[in-house]
Design an enzyme around this catalytic site. Sequence first.
Site, PDB file in Angstrom:
ATOM      1  N   CYS A  42       0.802  -1.223   0.000  1.00 21.21           N
ATOM      2  CA  CYS A  42       0.000   0.000   0.000  1.00 21.21           C
ATOM      3  C   CYS A  42       0.835   1.274   0.000  1.00 21.21           C
ATOM      4  CB  CYS A  42      -1.008  -0.043   1.136  1.00 21.21           C
ATOM      5  SG  CYS A  42      -2.361  -1.197   0.763  1.00 21.21           S
ATOM      6  N   SER A  70      -4.903  11.989  -2.661  1.00 19.67           N
ATOM      7  CA  SER A  70      -4.993  10.539  -2.765  1.00 19.67           C
ATOM      8  C   SER A  70      -4.928  10.145  -4.226  1.00 19.67           C
ATOM      9  CB  SER A  70      -6.311  10.064  -2.161  1.00 19.67           C
ATOM     10  OG  SER A  70      -6.637   8.771  -2.607  1.00 19.67           O
ATOM     11  N   LYS A 111       2.414   4.025   1.343  1.00 18.33           N
ATOM     12  CA  LYS A 111       3.742   4.489   1.742  1.00 18.33           C
ATOM     13  C   LYS A 111       4.726   3.347   1.919  1.00 18.33           C
ATOM     14  CE  LYS A 111       1.870   8.386   1.637  1.00 18.33           C
ATOM     15  NZ  LYS A 111       0.568   7.796   1.249  1.00 18.33           N
TER      16      LYS A 111
END
Length: 612
Positions: free
Chosen positions: A122, A515, A124
Amino acid sequence: MPEYRSKTSTHGRNMAGARALWRATGMQDGDFQKPIIAIANSFTQFVPGHVHLKDLGQLVAREIERVGGVAKEFDTIAVDDGIAMGHDGMLYSLPSREIIADSVEYMVNAHCADALVCISNCDKITPGMLMAALRLNIPTVFVSGGPMEAGKTALAEHKLDLIDAMVIAADDSASDEKVAEFERSACPTCGSCSGMFTANSMNCLTEALGLSLPGNGTVVATHADREQLFLRAGRVAVELCHRWYGGEDPTALPRGIATFEAFENAMTLDIAMGGSTNTILHLLAAAQEGEVPFGMQDIDRLSKRVPQLCKVAPNTPKYHIEDVHRAGGIMAILGELARGGLLHTTAATVHARTLADAIAHWDVTQTVDENVHTFYKAGPAGIPTQIAFSQATRWDSLDTDRSEGCIRDVAHALSQEGGLAVLYGNIARDGCVVKTAGVDESIHVFEGTARVFESQDAAVKSILADEVKAGDVVVIRYEGPKGGPGMQEMLYPTSYLKSKGLGKQCALLTDGRFSGGTSGLSIGHASPEAAAGGAIGLVRDGDKILIDIPNRGINLLISDEALASRRAEQDAKGWKPVEVRPRKVTTALKAYALLATSADKGAVRDKALLDG
């Protein structure tokens, strides 16, 4: 020839104590002559993209041991941006990238590991591990947990993802029952969210960088084919060890693979597929760690010559990552780019001597290998589950339509300029970024009235109260790496603008970020950020702002003299929000902010402050 790094703790009389401890972990006499390969896993029950990873590190470990290595697994942290979003939890998301990079470095260097397998997925986690790999520069291969299957409901004509659930929740016309149905249906399986959001974008880019195997970014997490990726990653890690420690082959190392040319390839792919703007931030950070001179000017240059060949959610509801895989995955996009003369095909990869060799074997429109065709037919089963490799569904056919399908050839590009752009102007001297793939062409040139907010929370409150009107440019500042701190994602403001019917009638400008699920005229990473004296900190309510994507411009429409006067005034006041914001900034976040650079440098630590 280079010696195994692990010999530092496994050889010599004086290392008897260290060997005793190694033996306590299960190593035996014959193991001290083998390469020790670290497996950086990122299992957590907090994140749907990572809930299924618990046993996968050991799957890789057993394969490493089968082919002659010693495997040692550890875990990193992982933050779920979607769960952390919309509250102070988002302050921790980007800083967690540095913690992940540091933790991998700490474990690998403390124990003198010889090579590394990165099990990421995911937002980071992949970037943090990528930074660590380039920092360490030991043989490394990436394998991700894979994308989530797209959701389905009888209440929507198209497949669903997380963004659909967020948008409908803010739609006053939607019933509670419909909102609940979308919520239950949007995220049906384990895996990274199903669109071309940040996680999937980054996992796709590792294929273009040459550090992961074909299919890494696109085989859904639930499919049995992904198990073979994990097993092969273990074998490749051992092969890379032999190539480096046995033959001093520089293309067995991350810096020998992820060169300037490879970064250009990755960015070319990103532009062509309309990836998340966060990828720019993370590629810049990785380049800094690898001492690769790749910067915003290179991204700007590439954005003007690379066409958009693929449009996936959130930029369209028609396609998700599972559809990209059916069309041939990342290797198919790279194949089209290569035939357009847009790639450095001599770049090395962990699985093929050159990218050209990889494309020749893995591009479904070129290869005669039926196993490759079968591989790219792997599809979703539509069964809610948190279990990896739990289904073996296959499409009846591939999508090889390059004129109107999910992946286009250059002649049938969706647009001649790609899906990401860098804008410059008096409001962002060092640049800002926009995902043009998600912007309606009618507002590629937009002049609007500034509505200034000094926190994401204030902007959200105003949008939901219907105080933002058509023609406004929502300016959210002091949300950069230093100013936030942590450079929050602005998914809620953009989602709420869309739910209020303003997605094509307003713009949003911020020194924060977005995002991967964001679409619309959303411009982020304004550099320098307000907290570092950036001109975004000088905008006032009622100012006119001109956004000109075709000419790559963004400007505050006031005179240079007026701007200079405002700067002098702000210098005297200090570069900080006018009002105290109700957020708790802990010591950990303050430490991050103290060293953070602006987004044009990848928001990495300012090494000059450390070296000085």
